[in-house]
Design a protein around this motif. Structure first.
Motif, PDB file in Angstrom:
ATOM      1  N   PHE A 153      42.880  35.889  26.147  1.00 17.94           N
ATOM      2  CA  PHE A 153      43.974  34.935  26.323  1.00 17.94           C
ATOM      3  C   PHE A 153      44.016  33.909  25.188  1.00 17.94           C
ATOM      4  N   TYR A 154      42.881  33.246  24.953  1.00 19.48           N
ATOM      5  CA  TYR A 154      42.847  32.219  23.911  1.00 19.48           C
ATOM      6  C   TYR A 154      43.091  32.794  22.510  1.00 19.48           C
ATOM      7  N   GLY A 166      46.367  33.121  17.703  1.00 23.37           N
ATOM      8  CA  GLY A 166      47.014  33.891  16.644  1.00 23.37           C
ATOM      9  C   GLY A 166      48.449  33.467  16.423  1.00 23.37           C
ATOM     10  N   LYS A 167      49.107  33.003  17.467  1.00 23.27           N
ATOM     11  CA  LYS A 167      50.488  32.552  17.351  1.00 23.27           C
ATOM     12  C   LYS A 167      50.581  31.096  16.908  1.00 23.27           C
ATOM     13  N   ARG A 168      49.504  30.331  17.212  1.00 21.96           N
ATOM     14  CA  ARG A 168      49.497  28.913  16.848  1.00 21.96           C
ATOM     15  C   ARG A 168      48.163  28.588  16.174  1.00 21.96           C
ATOM     16  N   PRO A 169      48.006  28.902  14.887  1.00 13.71           N
ATOM     17  CA  PRO A 169      46.751  28.643  14.176  1.00 13.71           C
ATOM     18  C   PRO A 169      46.320  27.176  14.321  1.00 13.71           C
ATOM     19  N   GLU A 184      43.138  22.218  23.998  1.00 13.03           N
ATOM     20  CA  GLU A 184      44.588  22.025  23.927  1.00 13.03           C
ATOM     21  C   GLU A 184      45.323  23.067  24.755  1.00 13.03           C
ATOM     22  N   LEU A 185      44.849  24.314  24.716  1.00 12.11           N
ATOM     23  CA  LEU A 185      45.491  25.373  25.482  1.00 12.11           C
ATOM     24  C   LEU A 185      45.309  25.148  26.974  1.00 12.11           C
ATOM     25  N   ILE A 186      44.097  24.760  27.377  1.00 12.94           N
ATOM     26  CA  ILE A 186      43.836  24.475  28.792  1.00 12.94           C
ATOM     27  C   ILE A 186      44.723  23.344  29.284  1.00 12.94           C
ATOM     28  N   GLU A 187      44.875  22.313  28.465  1.00 13.74           N
ATOM     29  CA  GLU A 187      45.707  21.167  28.844  1.00 13.74           C
ATOM     30  C   GLU A 187      47.184  21.565  28.923  1.00 13.74           C
TER      31      GLU A 187
END
Length: 243
Positions: free
Chosen positions: A149-150, A155-158, A164-167
Motif C-alpha cells: 500500500f505505502y 510511487g505516485k507521490r515521491p 503523512e499517508l496514515i494521517e
C-alpha cells in the motif's frame, strides 16, 4: 466521499450519517489485526485454530435441536458461551484476515503490481485461486501496508512519508471541513474497540451537537435496536442539511 462530491458535484448528498466510523483507518485496522494474537501460537496457527472452532460449531449444531443456522441458533451459542471471549476475538480477527486477503488479491490483479499474483499474469474465470488465497491469507495488515500500500502511493507521490499517508487516511485530515458542514452527523458507541479515548474526544469535539453516542454496542452491535433505527430514519427525515 462526501467531500469529493462537494468538489465534483456528482451526487449532491444533502445529509450524511456516519455510523461507528473509524477516526484513523490505520489505527482501527491495526486493532482488528491485533486480535489474531489471541490465537494460541499466534496468527501463523490460524488454520489449526479455524478448524478447531469449526468443529465446535458443527458439533453444537449437530447435537442441538436446531432446524437452521439463524438468529436463534447464534443466540443460543452466545447463551451457552460456546466460544470464550478470547476465541470470539480471534474469530473476529480471522474473519477480517480473510476479507483482507480478498481485497489484497483483487487490488493486486487490478494494478498488476505482482505482490501476490505474478506480474502480467492473466487470471481467467476458470483458474484456481487456492494458492493465491493461501499466500494472501497469511499476509498481515502491517505487511500489506508496508510492502504494498505505502510503496504504491509513494510511487505516485515521491517524498510521501508513512506518517503523512496514515494521517491522510484519517478523519483528522478533513477536520475543518467536517466541523463546518452541518449536513454531517455521527452515531457511535463509547465501547467501540476500534476507537481510542482520544478518538472519541475527537468525535465529541468535531461533531458537537451532531453526535449520538450510546454507552454500549461495540462496533455495529446495536444497529437493529428499535430506538437506534428510529434515530437514523428521523435524521434523514428532519429538515436541515445543504441544497
Amino acid at each position: 466521499m462526501a467531500k469529493l462530491d462537494d468538489e465534483r458535484r456528482g451526487f449532491g448528498f444533502q445529509k450524511v450519517l456516519m455510523i461507528d466510523p473509524p477516526v484513523s483507518l490505520y489505527g482501527a485496522a491495526g486493532r482488528i489485526e491485533d486480535l489474531l494474537t489471541l490465537i494460541p501460537g499466534g496468527p501463523k496457527k490460524q488454520g489449526i485454530f479455524f478448524n478447531r472452532m469449526l468443529s465446535k460449531f458443527s458439533q453444537y449444531y449437530r447435537y442441538g435441536n436446531f432446524v437452521a443456522i439463524n438468529d436463534d441458533f447464534l443466540y443460543s451459542m452466545y447463551e451457552e458461551r460456546l466460544f470464550s471471549r478470547e476465541e470470539t476475538g480471534a474469530l473476529i480477527g480471522l474473519s477480517y484476515r480473510i476479507t483482507l486477503a480478498g481485497m489484497i488479491f483483487a487490488s493486486d490483479v487490478m494494478t498488476n503490481s505482482g505482490y501476490v499474483v505474478p506480474k502480467n499474469r492473466v487470471v481467467s474465470p476458470t483458474d484456481s485461486l487456492e494458492d493465491y488465497f493461501l499466500v494472501a491469507s497469511h499476509l498481515s495488515f502491517y505487511q500489506y501496508f508496508n510492502e504494498y500500500f505505502y510503496p504504491y502511493f509513494q510511487g505516485k507521490r515521491p517524498g510521501l512519508s508513512k506518517k503523512e499517508l496514515i494521517e491522510a487516511e484519517s478523519l483528522r485530515s478533513i477536520e475543518g471541513y467536517l466541523k463546518g458542514k452541518p449536513k454531517f452527523a455521527v452515531m457511535a458507541n463509547e465501547n467501540d474497540f476500534i476507537l481510542t479515548p482520544a478518538e472519541l474526544d475527537f468525535l465529541r469535539r468535531t461533531f458537537a451537537g451532531r453526535l449520538k453516542l450510546y454507552p454500549r454496542g461495540g462496533h455495529l452491535g446495536n444497529l437493529e435496536y428499535k430506538d437506534n433505527l428510529a434515530y437514523m430514519v428521523e435524521f434523514f427525515k428532519s429538515p436541515g442539511g445543504e441544497p
